[in-house]
Design a protein around this motif. Structure first.
Motif, PDB file in Angstrom:
ATOM      1  N   MET A  48      -1.408  24.558 -55.992  1.00 17.48           N
ATOM      2  CA  MET A  48      -0.883  23.692 -57.037  1.00 17.48           C
ATOM      3  C   MET A  48       0.635  23.846 -57.176  1.00 17.48           C
ATOM      4  N   PRO A  49       1.304  22.846 -57.742  1.00 17.22           N
ATOM      5  CA  PRO A  49       2.741  22.984 -58.032  1.00 17.22           C
ATOM      6  C   PRO A  49       2.996  24.205 -58.907  1.00 17.22           C
ATOM      7  N   GLN A  50       4.055  24.935 -58.604  1.00 15.93           N
ATOM      8  CA  GLN A  50       4.371  26.157 -59.327  1.00 15.93           C
ATOM      9  C   GLN A  50       5.192  25.866 -60.585  1.00 15.93           C
ATOM     10  N   GLY A  51       5.228  26.841 -61.473  1.00 18.14           N
ATOM     11  CA  GLY A  51       6.170  26.789 -62.594  1.00 18.14           C
ATOM     12  C   GLY A  51       5.655  26.200 -63.879  1.00 18.14           C
ATOM     13  N   GLY A  52       4.423  25.728 -63.911  1.00 15.11           N
ATOM     14  CA  GLY A  52       3.905  25.142 -65.139  1.00 15.11           C
ATOM     15  C   GLY A  52       3.604  26.197 -66.190  1.00 15.11           C
ATOM     16  N   ASP A  53       3.810  25.859 -67.447  1.00 15.14           N
ATOM     17  CA  ASP A  53       3.431  26.760 -68.538  1.00 15.14           C
ATOM     18  C   ASP A  53       1.926  26.712 -68.773  1.00 15.14           C
ATOM     19  N   VAL A  54       1.370  25.495 -68.627  1.00 17.19           N
ATOM     20  CA  VAL A  54      -0.053  25.281 -68.853  1.00 17.19           C
ATOM     21  C   VAL A  54      -0.589  24.345 -67.777  1.00 17.19           C
ATOM     22  N   TYR A  55      -1.737  24.705 -67.206  1.00 18.69           N
ATOM     23  CA  TYR A  55      -2.429  23.864 -66.232  1.00 18.69           C
ATOM     24  C   TYR A  55      -3.686  23.332 -66.917  1.00 18.69           C
ATOM     25  N   VAL A  56      -3.809  22.011 -67.006  1.00 18.33           N
ATOM     26  CA  VAL A  56      -4.862  21.379 -67.791  1.00 18.33           C
ATOM     27  C   VAL A  56      -5.843  20.649 -66.876  1.00 18.33           C
ATOM     28  N   LEU A  57      -7.126  20.874 -67.084  1.00 21.04           N
ATOM     29  CA  LEU A  57      -8.173  20.154 -66.353  1.00 21.04           C
ATOM     30  C   LEU A  57      -9.080  19.488 -67.374  1.00 21.04           C
ATOM     31  N   THR A  58      -9.037  18.157 -67.444  1.00 18.63           N
ATOM     32  CA  THR A  58      -9.827  17.403 -68.415  1.00 18.63           C
ATOM     33  C   THR A  58     -11.018  16.758 -67.714  1.00 18.63           C
ATOM     34  N   ASN A  59     -12.213  17.242 -68.043  1.00 21.03           N
ATOM     35  CA  ASN A  59     -13.439  16.710 -67.433  1.00 21.03           C
ATOM     36  C   ASN A  59     -13.365  16.705 -65.908  1.00 21.03           C
ATOM     37  N   ILE A  60     -12.859  17.777 -65.343  1.00 22.45           N
ATOM     38  CA  ILE A  60     -12.737  17.902 -63.888  1.00 22.45           C
ATOM     39  C   ILE A  60     -13.790  18.848 -63.326  1.00 22.45           C
ATOM     40  N   LEU A  61     -13.903  20.042 -63.884  1.00 24.86           N
ATOM     41  CA  LEU A  61     -14.814  21.041 -63.323  1.00 24.86           C
ATOM     42  C   LEU A  61     -16.256  20.571 -63.347  1.00 24.86           C
ATOM     43  N   ARG A  62     -16.609  19.750 -64.317  1.00 22.39           N
ATOM     44  CA  ARG A  62     -17.980  19.241 -64.425  1.00 22.39           C
ATOM     45  C   ARG A  62     -18.372  18.391 -63.215  1.00 22.39           C
TER      46      ARG A  62
END
Length: 350
Positions: free
Chosen positions: A238-252
């Motif tokens: 994944m792109p580096q440097g993010g404060d927060v990595y968000v996954l919305t209804n992805i893992l399901r």
């Protein structure tokens, strides 16, 4: 009628509600013909509705009468109907956009066709979508004449519905760079919500073109200058440097091993100081009001081979990806939770 006969009659009515296919199909026909919209707009007589929708007047009358028994419509006078409070949910302008999921001219029809193969899914434990349509789910999501009824548009509507609840459930303003992983499925809707509300925030939208029917490019409008679109597989670094990595209804959407692989990529990019936030429903055996979550738990298997997860299952996949589940926050929307992961050993586990 004896007391026992009365009880049996009530139970028989309940059995009819859960076993008859007529109710679900009647609601779909009404939604496709947009009957709640037409009635709310003032066309209330069966004869006029039949002319407006190109339907047989007699059979349309039977449909409306049946749906009035279910509480969707109310017969005000012979052959004249009004929309009930329940029926309002099936209007096109209702915020939940349920009508579009039921319209047989769009994705709803494919969803229904797959649901008819439930027995096959139960026996095999795998997706049946390719067996029904000859192509994998994502490969088959670009053939809708009306884009308003496509899967991606429906998902964007869905995200837009709970977006404000998500925004208010976490201290987003304390973070400068948000990485939305897989957000292209909802046309970047959540990221759009956040960047609009927090003008000092920047975003990265990670989109896998093989897993998204339409590109999110340009969907962010005036805030596009604060958002970078990255097209790549969710299994790549994944792109580096993010404060927060968000996954919305992805893992399901993924089986256990693939969900772990995606989480591990997010953990690697977040490093020891970043957070990974998963926005999904949490299955609970104690909550008897989770019928829609239990429904989705079957549908997601039929469509993609994925599953809804319990809190312990979320904890397990996080641990396997090198993350501790440190907090769960209800968002106020339909059993949707904000599940917070931190680097293993960094914080207290929830």
């Amino acid at each position: 009628m004896t007391e026992q006969q009365s009880v049996d009659q009530e139970l028989a009515n309940e059995v009819a509600k859960i076993s008859s296919l007529m109710g679900p199909w009647a609601v779909r026909v009404a939604s496709t013909l947009r009957l709640p919209d037409h009635i709310a707009a003032g066309t209330t007589k069966v004869s006029e509705l039949a002319q407006l929708t190109g339907s047989d007047p007699d059979v349309l009358g039977r449909l409306l009468r049946y749906l009035s028994v279910l509480g969707v419509f109310r017969e005000e006078a012979p052959g004249e109907y009004q929309v009930t409070e329940l029926g309002e949910f099936f209007r096109d302008d209702h915020p939940m956009k349920l009508r579009r999921f039921l319209d047989q001219n769009g994705f709803g029809a494919k969803l229904d066709a797959v649901t008819a193969r439930l027995e096959q899914g139960v026996r095999t434990g795998r997706t049946v979508y390719e067996d029904v349509f000859g192509r994998r789910f994502w490969e088959d999501q670009d053939d809708y004449p009306d884009p308003e009824l496509s899967f991606n548009t429906l998902m964007a509507d869905h995200t837009r519905w709970f977006g404000p609840d998500i925004r208010d459930s976490f201290d987003w303003g304390a973070h400068k760079l948000i990485v939305d992983v897989g957000g292209g499925t909802g046309a970047g809707t959540l990221l759009h919500e956040l960047l609009t509300h927090f003008p000092g925030m920047r975003g990265i939208l990670v989109e896998d073109p093989r897993e998204t029917a339409t590109s999110a490019a340009g969907s962010l409008g005036p805030i596009g200058d604060r958002c970078t679109l990255v097209r790549q597989s969710l299994f790549e670094p994944m792109p580096q440097g993010g404060d927060v990595y968000v996954l919305t209804n992805i893992l399901r959407n993924w089986n256990q091993q693939d969900a772990i692989r995606i989480l591990r990529r997010c953990a690697e990019a977040a490093g020891p100081d970043g957070d990974v936030l998963v926005l999904e429903r949490i299955l609970s055996a104690e909550d008897q009001h989770q019928i829609h979550v239990a429904d989705a738990n079957l549908r997601i298997l039929l469509l993609l081979g994925g599953k809804e997860r319990t809190l312990e299952e979320f904890r397990e996949i996080g641990r396997a990806a090198g993350l501790d589940l440190t907090a769960t926050t209800p968002t106020g929307y339909s059993h949707m939770y904000l599940i917070r992961y931190s680097a293993a050993g960094r914080g207290h586990q929830a």
